[in-house]
Design a protein around this motif. Structure first.
Motif, PDB file in Angstrom:
ATOM      1  N   PHE B 198       0.840  -1.202   0.000  1.00 60.25           N
ATOM      2  CA  PHE B 198       0.000   0.000   0.000  1.00 60.25           C
ATOM      3  C   PHE B 198       0.876   1.255   0.000  1.00 60.25           C
ATOM      4  CE2 PHE B 198      -2.253   3.313   2.454  1.00 60.25           C
ATOM      5  CZ  PHE B 198      -3.334   3.507   1.617  1.00 60.25           C
ATOM      6  N   ASP B 199       1.938   1.235   0.792  1.00 60.15           N
ATOM      7  CA  ASP B 199       2.819   2.400   0.875  1.00 60.15           C
ATOM      8  C   ASP B 199       3.466   2.694  -0.479  1.00 60.15           C
ATOM      9  OD1 ASP B 199       2.132   2.561   3.487  1.00 60.15           O
ATOM     10  OD2 ASP B 199       3.990   1.674   4.262  1.00 60.15           O
ATOM     11  N   ARG B 676      -9.364  -1.109   8.058  1.00 62.91           N
ATOM     12  CA  ARG B 676      -8.625  -0.240   7.150  1.00 62.91           C
ATOM     13  C   ARG B 676      -7.305  -0.890   6.732  1.00 62.91           C
ATOM     14  NH1 ARG B 676      -6.374   4.669   9.988  1.00 62.91           N
ATOM     15  NH2 ARG B 676      -4.723   3.144  10.301  1.00 62.91           N
ATOM     16  N   GLU B 677      -6.579  -1.407   7.709  1.00 64.68           N
ATOM     17  CA  GLU B 677      -5.258  -1.965   7.402  1.00 64.68           C
ATOM     18  C   GLU B 677      -5.359  -3.246   6.556  1.00 64.68           C
ATOM     19  OE1 GLU B 677      -2.342  -0.567   7.869  1.00 64.68           O
ATOM     20  OE2 GLU B 677      -3.374   1.188   8.722  1.00 64.68           O
ATOM     21  N   MET B 678      -6.377  -4.030   6.824  1.00 65.66           N
ATOM     22  CA  MET B 678      -6.519  -5.250   6.017  1.00 65.66           C
ATOM     23  C   MET B 678      -6.866  -4.907   4.567  1.00 65.66           C
ATOM     24  SD  MET B 678      -8.206  -8.328   8.214  1.00 65.66           S
ATOM     25  CE  MET B 678      -7.244  -9.228   9.439  1.00 65.66           C
ATOM     26  N   PHE B 679      -7.739  -3.938   4.389  1.00 63.21           N
ATOM     27  CA  PHE B 679      -8.056  -3.515   3.016  1.00 63.21           C
ATOM     28  C   PHE B 679      -6.795  -2.996   2.321  1.00 63.21           C
ATOM     29  CE2 PHE B 679     -12.403  -3.449   1.342  1.00 63.21           C
ATOM     30  CZ  PHE B 679     -13.091  -4.030   2.401  1.00 63.21           C
ATOM     31  N   ARG B 680      -6.015  -2.220   3.079  1.00 61.28           N
ATOM     32  CA  ARG B 680      -4.803  -1.670   2.472  1.00 61.28           C
ATOM     33  C   ARG B 680      -3.814  -2.776   2.095  1.00 61.28           C
ATOM     34  NH1 ARG B 680      -3.446   3.792   6.028  1.00 61.28           N
ATOM     35  NH2 ARG B 680      -5.202   5.020   5.212  1.00 61.28           N
ATOM     36  N   VAL B 682      -4.371  -5.984   1.441  1.00 58.08           N
ATOM     37  CA  VAL B 682      -4.783  -6.947   0.417  1.00 58.08           C
ATOM     38  C   VAL B 682      -5.258  -6.253  -0.857  1.00 58.08           C
ATOM     39  CG1 VAL B 682      -6.304  -8.899  -0.091  1.00 58.08           C
ATOM     40  CG2 VAL B 682      -5.393  -8.596   2.215  1.00 58.08           C
ATOM     41  N   LEU B 683      -6.097  -5.232  -0.707  1.00 60.00           N
ATOM     42  CA  LEU B 683      -6.655  -4.589  -1.900  1.00 60.00           C
ATOM     43  C   LEU B 683      -5.944  -3.282  -2.235  1.00 60.00           C
ATOM     44  CD1 LEU B 683     -10.489  -5.237  -1.402  1.00 60.00           C
ATOM     45  CD2 LEU B 683      -8.741  -6.714  -2.398  1.00 60.00           C
ATOM     46  N   LEU B 684      -4.972  -2.908  -1.423  1.00 62.17           N
ATOM     47  CA  LEU B 684      -4.134  -1.722  -1.693  1.00 62.17           C
ATOM     48  C   LEU B 684      -4.941  -0.429  -1.713  1.00 62.17           C
ATOM     49  CD1 LEU B 684      -1.966  -3.245  -4.586  1.00 62.17           C
ATOM     50  CD2 LEU B 684      -1.579  -3.399  -2.116  1.00 62.17           C
ATOM     51  N   ARG B 685      -6.028  -0.393  -0.962  1.00 64.77           N
ATOM     52  CA  ARG B 685      -6.840   0.824  -0.909  1.00 64.77           C
ATOM     53  C   ARG B 685      -7.636   0.820   0.385  1.00 64.77           C
ATOM     54  NH1 ARG B 685     -12.212  -0.546  -1.677  1.00 64.77           N
ATOM     55  NH2 ARG B 685     -12.599  -2.471  -2.818  1.00 64.77           N
ATOM     56  N   ASP B 686      -8.253   1.957   0.676  1.00 63.39           N
ATOM     57  CA  ASP B 686      -9.158   2.025   1.823  1.00 63.39           C
ATOM     58  C   ASP B 686     -10.529   1.524   1.407  1.00 63.39           C
ATOM     59  OD1 ASP B 686      -7.359   3.048   3.668  1.00 63.39           O
ATOM     60  OD2 ASP B 686      -7.640   5.105   2.936  1.00 63.39           O
ATOM     61  N   PRO B 687     -11.283   0.991   2.364  1.00 64.75           N
ATOM     62  CA  PRO B 687     -12.645   0.562   2.036  1.00 64.75           C
ATOM     63  C   PRO B 687     -13.532   1.781   1.782  1.00 64.75           C
ATOM     64  CG  PRO B 687     -12.269   0.389   4.397  1.00 64.75           C
ATOM     65  CD  PRO B 687     -10.942   0.759   3.787  1.00 64.75           C
TER      66      PRO B 687
END
Lengths: 476, 721
Positions: B198-199, B676-680, B682-687
């Motif tokens: 994500f970063d 938030r962190e899990m979305f970031r 795995v999906l590289l974005r915020d929900p």
């Protein structure tokens, strides 16, 4: 919110689990290629009768001389030497003296077919069988011969007949796989999953192994205990994310197909336990298959499960009789040391269950459009596998002649095709290769074996290689 | 013309009472007829001992007739023996001629059956039946880049000029560029097989300059993960497996050095011709263990260790193995299916049986086994050279007991002006043969060699090659969608010293590669299969990338370069058969990239199996990509998914919070933060709001792993857009 179209509105190559066969990825590969060949394999001449098939594979090489191929001359010649200068293509190369069968032969049923006492239950089903006593194969070596029986090639990596059938016809019930394999509880056959591989066909045509026990299909249920409500909520979450993604991206067959695959997965989770639960079967049925006797319970369960799978729309079920090939005592039909002991033990396991299966299919009216195959990779030698001048107790591999039988699906019942020579060593008339048998099986399903092709590495591959003749005389 | 009318004409010609006008022999008929003869008659009817004494390859042969006398009388063509056997379907004996082929035959006979003076070479000329030596893929490269307009704003580099030209021809509009994050994820998964963090996405989005694009590509190509990704593709092609196959299927514990060598070769950007030579004759070119490892290529296929006592079975096993080796070699490097010429001349490509057996002779001495490289290095599974090699014989119809002419080690006749004869004596050693083969294969036809490679690389970048069949650039293979582009890329590839990295760089930085993958109804209507590349195709991750991405996103991934593979199966030998039983749970040492998985020929874990990892028994130039409920079941229920879900929770809990937002939840176990962190991760974005509400509810009710399990199943995670 997006509504998901049912499978038939998706492009076939994406949801590769479609109820209709002949196409899916293959159609895409072929049709988009400039050298596309017609793969509309449903042949114009054949009258498709078979809707499903079940194959019992005897691993190790069942002796035709002790089962279906009655050779009075071999009995008369017991203890004599085979007069030949040829160095035969057998496995261990030892040629003892000729050996008579270890079981008495009798004429059975109304058809009068000869079957030995090795299979007392199956013998009573003779009037349902189409016996082929003139099979030949290319290799006297187990694994290449078994691969050949399954795929028409002697190597790992070619699609098995069940995979070709699934590719050609698809599944009838999309909640279950099209092709199910039920291995012997003692272990898989040599070559393992290579025997039911889809080879270069897309992966969904591979045989799916149903193991005995509580979890017949891999990953059918979560690998740790998870409450049902949690599972339901997880699926809802997946659905939510995927539908939103779909809306953002726009209609895309791959994405739609993936959404639908989760619906099918949920239905499969219900269907598999249903079909594998034998509790609802009557005591009479259990007795028919020998479910409650030690010797027959294991194969009995698999035969009964086979019928249930066929009933529920599985296209092709393959059962193995025999596990690892070598060892002492042997756990397959590979009777090098002692035919009497080995075949008696192996036959006991399968005789009643397979006979029960035939009878059960018949009673339910399923035999009319269900093809039953009882096959083995090769036969055994008329001479003993022992020092020259002795009559040992075992027999070596015989690729020059062996027997298989088929039943149902429009075949001539109580019919014997082809002949081996006087002692059952080689074929005397009407030799039948695996390619011929495969072509005939496809024909029974209404498929022209020359048309069912798949492009792979330069060749439009077929189950039948470049050979195969349909055995029209087998059909009623 | 209808079939009926054709039929009438033929019937009429046979003297029946249907009046008909003969159409004069069309221009081109003669050439077509020679093609028909070459394809359907000359397998038997040519040479010094033609079948029935009849040679149909030349004017002279025709006039000599057959053992049964004259076959053709120009004054009475329809009564001639030749027409009788053809019209009655007795010839060709198998696969009779079609109606229109008979019609052509008839016209040709009417014209006096013109044949050339020198015999027709059945493999020299391409026809509608087969490829000849003039086949497109065998011709020299033609780089037409200078003729392509590149003033269009859309064109970033030469690739785009070729693609745009075709798009315009087809009336297609290229899609606009994908977003920067989509391109970034695409190029990560494509070049290294692992998504960005994500970063990394945030940093790139903050500065998406052209220099930043280039820097990303250069960094990825320089990372060792690049080799780990692209070596996997090559291992598909060479069908790298770590057990013998067949009955015993014994494990090969010492064949991983080849796998490592391939990874290093990609990472070092070894010139492709050297890469090829090393795999055929590395031990002859490089005395270090590297050379010995490289020739693992020759022994990574099937090997039957149970062949029985009979001479026939031994010979067949040997020939089968040779066919597999020759076939893999010729498909991998030359895009030709030479194995088809084992039993007869190749039916579709210009490869004679002699050529096949010359190649087979070159590999005749290759035997499988462990070489002991001394105490420090241990054993390596590689080529053991057979001693005292003799001549090789052509096997008539492939029959191991019918020895035909003897041949020496050599290449494919006619593939180039250079001689296919290696000039070696019959007694040449295995090493000499392979060294000569390595030289020949990289010099005989560089145009073909580089077309095959460039097409392969394109195939992996776009999911479909410029030629759809990467192992087959012959008659049965596909035809190039962009032939000029293929030649341009191949020519540049040769000019630049056959390095792959500049090729990747040019491709992934092209505008074509940057296109959005959004479906556009007008373009879909014209080109549903995206053959003209109006968009970047949507693709599902391959099995290895699914597993590697889960390892990376959950923080489980262990970066351990090379060495013996990890083992996720129990190996049990039962009565001579080896069973590889997938372990219910992977241990820590398994959390390496999937390319390092010990890869026997057997069942695998359900995730790799379900996501179409190929059986390493045969060369797999392109993978199937299927969608099945079994995949869904595995990704919901498999132990690995549970392990990765647990790990993801630990990973996000340990993640240092980098935001300065005062409202931001700081507690590690706060559901808001976990979501938030899990979305970031795995999906590289915020929900978005809906997702956030549903996810927080899920976490509160069932715990964070329930969310992790859901995210692995998101299409956004499993497809490349």
């Amino acid at each position: 919110m997006h509504s998901i179209p049912p499978a038939q509105y998706l492009r076939r190559e994406w949801l590769n689990w479609s109820a209709r066969g002949l196409g899916a990825t293959a159609a895409w590969m072929l049709l988009s290629s400039p050298c596309a060949k017609s793969q509309a394999a449903q042949s114009a001449t054949a009258k498709p009768i078979a809707k499903r098939a079940i194959q019992i594979c005897l691993v190790g090489g069942m002796s035709h001389l002790d089962s279906w191929d009655y050779k009075p001359q071999l009995i008369a010649s017991h203890g004599q030497a085979l007069q030949t200068t040829e160095k035969p293509d057998i496995f261990f190369g030892q040629m003892g003296l000729l050996r008579k069968p270890d079981w008495e032969f009798r004429q059975r049923g109304e058809c009068g077919m000869w079957v030995s006492d090795l299979f007392p239950h199956l013998a009573r089903q003779a009037d349902k069988m189409t016996v082929v006593n003139s099979m030949v194969t290319e290799s006297a070596n187990h694994t290449p011969a078994l691969f050949f029986e399954n795929s028409g090639f002697e190597f790992n990596g070619f699609p098995s007949m069940g995979s070709w059938l699934s590719y050609g016809l698809g599944t009838i019930n999309e909640n279950l796989p099209a092709y199910v394999v039920l291995p012997d509880v003692r272990g898989g056959p040599m070559g393992g999953a290579s025997n039911w591989t889809a080879g270069f066909l897309p992966g969904q045509y591979q045989g799916v192994v149903f193991q005995s026990g509580d979890h017949p299909v891999r990953d059918l249920v979560p690998s740790r205990l998870i409450p049902k409500e949690e599972d339901t909520s997880v699926r809802a979450m997946i659905d939510l994310i995927n539908r939103q993604h779909l809306e953002q991206h726009g209609d895309e067959d791959l994405l739609l197909a993936r959404l639908r695959s989760y619906e099918l997965a949920a239905r499969m989770q219900l269907s598999v336990p249903e079909v594998t639960n034998l509790d609802g079967e009557t005591q009479e049925t259990r007795d028919l298959y020998g479910l409650d006797q030690d010797g027959t319970a294991e194969m009995g369960r698999r035969c009964l499960l086979g019928r249930r799978l066929l009933e529920q729309g599985v296209r092709f079920v393959q059962l193995y009789s025999g596990g690892p090939i070598a060892g002492t005592p042997r756990s397959s039909w590979d009777a090098h040391e002692n035919v009497r002991e080995n075949h008696a033990a192996e036959a006991l396991r399968v005789d009643q269950p397979v006979a029960g299966l035939l009878e059960d299919l018949h009673r339910r009216g399923m035999l009319e459009d269900t093809l039953v195959l009882f096959t083995t990779e090769f036969g055994r030698t008329p001479f003993a596998q022992s020092d020259a001048g002795t009559v040992g107790a075992g027999r070596d591999h015989n690729r020059y002649a062996f027997s298989v039988w088929l039943a149902g699906a429009g075949l001539k019942p109580g019919f014997v095709f082809g002949e081996s020579d006087e002692i059952g060593w080689k074929i005397a008339s009407n030799p039948v290769s695996w390619h011929d048998l495969h072509a005939t099986v496809l024909h029974a399903f209404g498929i022209d074996h020359q048309q069912l092709v798949y492009y792979h590495n330069g060749i439009h591959r077929r189950l039948t290689g470049v050979a195969g003749d349909v055995m029209h005389p087998w059909f009623a | 013309m209808s079939l009926t009318r054709r039929f009438h004409r033929i019937v009429a010609w046979l003297g029946l009472a249907i009046p008909v006008l003969f159409v004069p022999c069309a221009v081109g008929d003669e050439k077509e007829m020679h093609g028909l003869i070459a394809a359907r008659c000359l397998e038997c009817h040519r040479g010094s001992e033609p079948a029935g004494g009849f040679d149909l390859s030349s004017r002279d042969g025709l006039s000599r007739g057959s053992d049964s006398g004259s076959v053709f009388d120009p004054s009475n063509a329809k009564e001639s023996l030749l027409w009788q056997v053809v019209s009655s379907d007795s010839m060709p004996p198998k696969n009779k001629l079609k109606a229109e082929e008979k019609e052509l035959f008839a016209r040709w006979l009417q014209q006096g059956a013109p044949l050339p003076e020198s015999p027709i070479d059945p493999i020299a000329l391409s026809s509608k039946y087969r490829a000849g030596l003039d086949w497109w893929s065998l011709q020299p490269l033609r780089d037409t880049a200078s003729t392509k307009p590149n003033t269009e704003a859309w064109v970033r580099n030469s690739i785009d000029a070729f693609v745009l030209e075709k798009l315009i021809e087809q009336g297609l509009e290229p899609n606009p560029s994908a977003s920067h994050r989509v391109w970034l994820r695409r190029v990560y998964l494509d070049l290294i097989g692992i998504p960005p963090s994500f970063d990394e996405v945030v940093a790139f989005e903050a500065n998406p300059s052209e220099q930043a694009h280039e820097a990303v590509v250069d960094r990825l190509l320089a990372s060792s993960a690049y080799g780990e990704r692209w070596a996997r593709h090559w291992l598909d092609v060479v069908r790298f497996g770590e057990s013998d196959g067949f009955e015993r299927n014994f494990p090969r514990r010492n064949s991983w050095p080849y796998r490592d060598w391939v990874i290093r070769a990609f990472n070092e950007d070894m010139p492709y011709d050297e890469f090829v030579r090393m795999q055929i004759a590395g031990d002859q070119l490089d005395s270090s263990p590297d050379g010995t490892a490289a020739i693992g290529f020759l022994v990574c296929g099937l090997h039957n260790t149970v062949v029985g006592q009979s001479e026939r079975m031994k010979r067949i096993a040997k020939q089968d193995e040779l066919e597999d080796k020759v076939g893999t070699l010729s498909q991998a490097f030359l895009g030709l299916t030479a194995q088809c010429a084992r039993c007869h001349e190749h039916k579709f490509d210009p490869i004679s049986s002699r050529s096949y057996y010359q190649l087979a002779s070159s590999l005749q001495g290759v035997q499988h086994g462990d070489r002991d490289l001394g105490e420090a290095r241990g054993k390596m599974y590689t080529v053991l050279s057979e001693q005292n090699l003799g001549p090789t014989h052509i096997l008539v119809r492939g029959d191991v007991f019918q020895l035909g002419d003897s041949v020496k080690a050599g290449g494919i006749v006619g593939l180039s002006a250079a001689s296919p004869d290696f000039g070696l004596p019959d007694s040449a050693s295995d090493g000499q043969r392979r060294a000569a083969l390595a030289r020949w294969i990289t010099t005989a036809n560089p145009a073909l060699l580089s077309r095959v490679l460039v097409n392969r690389v394109w195939h992996y970048h776009f999911g479909t090659g410029i030629v759809e069949t990467p192992n087959d650039l012959g008659f049965n293979g596909g035809r190039p969608s962009h032939p000029e582009l293929l030649d341009h890329l191949a020519a540049r590839f040769v000019d630049q010293g056959m390095h792959l990295k500049p090729l990747h760089r040019e491709i992934v930085l092209s505008q074509t590669y940057r296109s959005s993958s959004r479906p556009t109804s007008t373009s879909l209507a014209v080109d549903k299969n995206n053959r003209w590349l109006w968009r970047y195709p949507v693709r599902r991750l391959d099995g290895e990338s699914v597993r590697d991405s889960m390892l990376a996103a959950s923080g489980l991934l262990r970066h351990q370069f090379g060495g013996a593979g990890f083992q996720d199966v129990d190996v049990r030998e039962i009565n001579g058969t080896t069973y590889y039983i997938p372990r219910p749970e992977e241990s820590k040492d398994c959390f390496r990239r999937t390319i390092y998985r010990f890869n026997p020929r057997c069942e695998r874990n359900p995730i790799l199996d379900g996501f179409d990892c190929p059986d390493p028994s045969a060369t797999a130039p392109r993978r199937a990509s299927t969608t099945t409920p079994l995949q869904a079941l595995s990704l919901l229920n498999n132990t690995f998914v549970m392990t990765a879900s647990d790990a993801l929770l630990q990973h996000v809990s340990a993640h240092r919070d980098t935001t300065n937002d005062a409202d931001d939840p700081k507690q590690a176990d706060d559901p808001k933060r976990i979501v938030r962190e899990m979305f970031r991760s795995v999906l590289l974005r915020d929900p978005n709001n809906r997702e956030r509400d549903a996810a927080e509810e899920l976490v509160r009710s069932f715990g964070p792993t329930a969310l992790a399990r859901s995210l692995w199943n998101a299409n956004e995670f499993l497809v490349v857009e």
